[in-house]
Design an enzyme around this catalytic site. Structure first.
Site, mmCIF file in Angstrom:
data_model
loop_
_atom_site.group_PDB
_atom_site.id
_atom_site.type_symbol
_atom_site.label_atom_id
_atom_site.label_comp_id
_atom_site.label_asym_id
_atom_site.label_seq_id
_atom_site.Cartn_x
_atom_site.Cartn_y
_atom_site.Cartn_z
ATOM 1 N N GLU A 58 0.829 -1.212 0.000
ATOM 2 C CA GLU A 58 0.000 0.000 0.000
ATOM 3 C C GLU A 58 0.860 1.258 0.000
ATOM 4 O O GLU A 58 0.616 2.209 -0.742
ATOM 5 C CB GLU A 58 -0.895 0.037 1.249
ATOM 6 C CG GLU A 58 -1.985 -1.014 1.283
ATOM 7 C CD GLU A 58 -1.556 -2.309 1.955
ATOM 8 O OE1 GLU A 58 -0.367 -2.693 1.857
ATOM 9 O OE2 GLU A 58 -2.425 -2.940 2.580
ATOM 10 N N CYS A 92 -0.049 1.579 7.533
ATOM 11 C CA CYS A 92 -0.560 1.990 6.213
ATOM 12 C C CYS A 92 -1.843 2.788 6.354
ATOM 13 O O CYS A 92 -2.057 3.773 5.640
ATOM 14 C CB CYS A 92 -0.774 0.783 5.316
ATOM 15 S SG CYS A 92 0.765 0.080 4.696
HETATM 16 N N1 THU Z 1 1.718 -6.598 4.041
HETATM 17 C C1 THU Z 1 1.360 -5.751 3.032
HETATM 18 O O1 THU Z 1 2.139 -5.492 2.098
HETATM 19 N N2 THU Z 1 0.127 -5.194 3.091
HETATM 20 C C2 THU Z 1 -0.822 -5.484 4.029
HETATM 21 O O2 THU Z 1 -1.921 -4.959 3.975
HETATM 22 C C3 THU Z 1 -0.511 -6.419 5.110
HETATM 23 C C4 THU Z 1 0.875 -6.909 5.168
HETATM 24 C C5 THU Z 1 3.027 -7.272 3.955
HETATM 25 C C6 THU Z 1 4.045 -6.873 4.963
HETATM 26 C C7 THU Z 1 4.939 -8.088 4.957
HETATM 27 O O3 THU Z 1 5.845 -8.008 3.879
HETATM 28 C C8 THU Z 1 3.998 -9.250 4.683
HETATM 29 O O4 THU Z 1 2.839 -8.657 4.111
HETATM 30 C C9 THU Z 1 3.607 -10.036 5.908
HETATM 31 O O5 THU Z 1 3.147 -9.235 6.913
#
Ligand code: THU
Length: 132
Positions: A58, A92
């Site tokens: 995000e 985020c």
């Molecule tokens: N993560 C995201 O990129 N977006 C989300 O909404 C939740 C979590 C990523 C962070 C990390 O690289 C992986 O997902 C596990 O938490």
């Protein structure tokens, strides 16, 4: 009038997910952000061996768009290769609340159902230093 369909925005999020760098969690996430002028910026999560330096899909999409001078964000689609529906993390949500307060967040569940929720339904009382 929205320029592209939810399904198309989700398709772009799914495409971006393939560029995720996730050797630690193994969870790939892709984001596609529709800007006020109808262009779409994508992002994927990028992890690091110093775990705290990892960044979510995000914020990658949002920072790409903001750094290109884009504003007026309308919708963000989120795709992941996990079974659970993606909910943006608290960090985020806080960043999105400041830079794109009127955002609609579109997610796809494990059965392929597409859902849409307002950003402020996830974080109704974001921290703010100033009004605006
Ligand atoms: N993560 C995201 O990129 N977006 C989300 O909404 C939740 C979590 C990523 C962070 C990390 O690289 C992986 O997902 C596990 O938490």
């Amino acid at each position: 009038m929205n320029d592209i369909s939810k399904e198309e925005l989700m398709k772009q999020a799914t495409g971006a997910m393939r560029n995720a760098y996730t050797p630690y969690s193994g969870l790939r996430v892709g984001a596609a952000l529709e800007t006020g002028d109808g262009t779409v910026y994508t992002g994927a999560n990028i992890e690091n061996s110093s775990y705290g330096l990892s960044i979510c899909a995000e914020r990658v999409a949002l920072f790409k768009a903001v750094s290109e001078g884009k504003t007026g964000f309308k919708r963000m689609a989120l795709a992941s290769d996990g079974t659970a529906t993606i909910v943006p993390c608290g960090a985020c949500l806080q960043v999105l609340a400041e830079l794109s307060p009127d955002l609609q967040v579109i997610t796809k569940d494990a059965d392929g159902n597409i859902q849409e929720k307002a950003l402020d339904s996830y974080l109704p009382e974001a921290f703010k230093i100033f009004e605006g």
